[in-house]
Design a protein around this motif. Structure first.
Motif, PDB file in Angstrom:
ATOM      1  N   PRO A   1       0.832  -1.188   0.000  1.00 24.54           N
ATOM      2  CA  PRO A   1       0.000   0.000   0.000  1.00 24.54           C
ATOM      3  C   PRO A   1       0.878   1.253   0.000  1.00 24.54           C
ATOM      4  CG  PRO A   1      -0.004  -0.997   2.185  1.00 24.54           C
ATOM      5  CD  PRO A   1       0.765  -1.902   1.284  1.00 24.54           C
ATOM      6  N   LEU A   2       0.441   2.254  -0.740  1.00 23.81           N
ATOM      7  CA  LEU A   2       1.218   3.483  -0.890  1.00 23.81           C
ATOM      8  C   LEU A   2       1.110   4.321   0.378  1.00 23.81           C
ATOM      9  CD1 LEU A   2       2.906   5.432  -2.605  1.00 23.81           C
ATOM     10  CD2 LEU A   2       0.758   6.360  -3.499  1.00 23.81           C
ATOM     11  N   LYS A   3       2.254   4.629   0.927  1.00 28.74           N
ATOM     12  CA  LYS A   3       2.310   5.472   2.128  1.00 28.74           C
ATOM     13  C   LYS A   3       2.133   6.924   1.704  1.00 28.74           C
ATOM     14  CE  LYS A   3       5.354   6.271   6.088  1.00 28.74           C
ATOM     15  NZ  LYS A   3       6.662   5.909   6.661  1.00 28.74           N
TER      16      LYS A   3
ATOM     17  N   THR B   1       1.958  16.454   6.109  1.00 24.40           N
ATOM     18  CA  THR B   1       2.698  17.135   7.174  1.00 24.40           C
ATOM     19  C   THR B   1       1.781  18.156   7.840  1.00 24.40           C
ATOM     20  OG1 THR B   1       3.614  18.712   5.592  1.00 24.40           O
ATOM     21  CG2 THR B   1       4.964  16.806   6.128  1.00 24.40           C
ATOM     22  N   GLY B   2       1.831  18.170   9.164  1.00 24.34           N
ATOM     23  CA  GLY B   2       1.002  19.089   9.934  1.00 24.34           C
ATOM     24  C   GLY B   2       1.583  20.484   9.941  1.00 24.34           C
TER      25      GLY B   2
ATOM     26  N   SER C   1       0.186  13.267   9.689  1.00 29.78           N
ATOM     27  CA  SER C   1      -0.700  12.099   9.629  1.00 29.78           C
ATOM     28  C   SER C   1      -0.250  11.220   8.468  1.00 29.78           C
ATOM     29  CB  SER C   1      -2.155  12.521   9.462  1.00 29.78           C
ATOM     30  OG  SER C   1      -2.359  13.160   8.228  1.00 29.78           O
ATOM     31  N   THR C   2      -0.409   9.918   8.651  1.00 32.01           N
ATOM     32  CA  THR C   2       0.011   8.959   7.632  1.00 32.01           C
ATOM     33  C   THR C   2      -1.165   8.068   7.280  1.00 32.01           C
ATOM     34  OG1 THR C   2       2.258   8.966   8.512  1.00 32.01           O
ATOM     35  CG2 THR C   2       1.650   7.135   7.078  1.00 32.01           C
TER      36      THR C   2
ATOM     37  N   TYR D   1       6.844   6.422  -1.287  1.00 36.41           N
ATOM     38  CA  TYR D   1       5.811   7.168  -0.558  1.00 36.41           C
ATOM     39  C   TYR D   1       5.682   8.570  -1.112  1.00 36.41           C
ATOM     40  CZ  TYR D   1       9.530   9.389   2.254  1.00 36.41           C
ATOM     41  OH  TYR D   1      10.628  10.094   2.672  1.00 36.41           O
ATOM     42  N   VAL D   2       4.579   9.219  -0.722  1.00 36.96           N
ATOM     43  CA  VAL D   2       4.307  10.606  -1.107  1.00 36.96           C
ATOM     44  C   VAL D   2       4.115  11.396   0.178  1.00 36.96           C
ATOM     45  CG1 VAL D   2       2.731  12.158  -2.323  1.00 36.96           C
ATOM     46  CG2 VAL D   2       3.160   9.865  -3.233  1.00 36.96           C
ATOM     47  N   ALA D   3       4.721  12.569   0.242  1.00 34.00           N
ATOM     48  CA  ALA D   3       4.563  13.463   1.387  1.00 34.00           C
ATOM     49  C   ALA D   3       3.950  14.767   0.908  1.00 34.00           C
ATOM     50  CB  ALA D   3       5.897  13.713   2.077  1.00 34.00           C
ATOM     51  N   ASP D   4       2.805  15.133   1.489  1.00 39.05           N
ATOM     52  CA  ASP D   4       2.101  16.361   1.109  1.00 39.05           C
ATOM     53  C   ASP D   4       2.539  17.471   2.061  1.00 39.05           C
ATOM     54  OD1 ASP D   4       0.343  18.422   0.580  1.00 39.05           O
ATOM     55  OD2 ASP D   4      -1.419  17.123   0.456  1.00 39.05           O
TER      56      ASP D   4
END
Length: 148
Positions: free
Chosen positions: A66-68, A72-73, A80-81, A142-145
């Motif tokens: 599954p894609l993580k 970012t807060g 949150s992940t 993974y993707v980090a927003d």
């Protein structure tokens, strides 16, 4: 004395140039790979990423599920992940549908990781796509927003 330093320099240059070969020799370990395989070539990231942007089947096949997905807060808030199942992920057209406003920046994070920072100008939108090298091939890990 000068000849000795010149000879040492030439030998050092020769040894360094031999270590830059992308092909592996039988039985040799390559420090750029996670799992060494004889006679394997490490996939070129730029060629991989060009195809990853436009080929939907290739994009799905080169994503770790599954894609993580990390959001970012804001200051003082926790990140949150989420984990997204393969069945919930479609073709990411973001790279091709925002050509006029997008900014892409590649950042190497060592020999086996490459982060692609994707921003849309004047919007506060930023996603980081972390790609990892596994078995000589690149995969989205993974993707980090980081959007505002």
């Amino acid at each position: 004395m000068l000849n000795r330093y010149l000879l040492l320099f030439i030998i050092s240059a020769f040894i360094c140039s031999c270590n830059n070969s992308p092909k592996l020799k039988q039985g040799k370990k390559d420090p750029l790979k996670l799992a060494p395989t004889p006679n394997a070539t490490i996939e070129n990231f730029d060629k991989f990423f060009k195809r990853y942007q436009i080929d939907s089947a290739f994009q799905i096949s080169r994503t770790i599920f599954p894609l993580k997905y990390i959001v970012t807060g804001d200051e003082g808030e926790n990140d949150s992940t989420k984990y997204i199942a393969k069945s919930k992920v479609g073709f990411n057209k973001m790279f091709i549908s925002n050509k006029g406003k997008m900014v892409l920046r590649k950042e190497r994070k060592g020999p086996d990781k490459c982060n692609v920072v994707f921003q849309i100008q004047d919007t506060g939108f930023q996603n980081d796509f972390m790609f990892e090298l596994k078995d000589n091939k690149w995969y989205l890990a993974y993707v980090a927003d980081h959007s505002d």
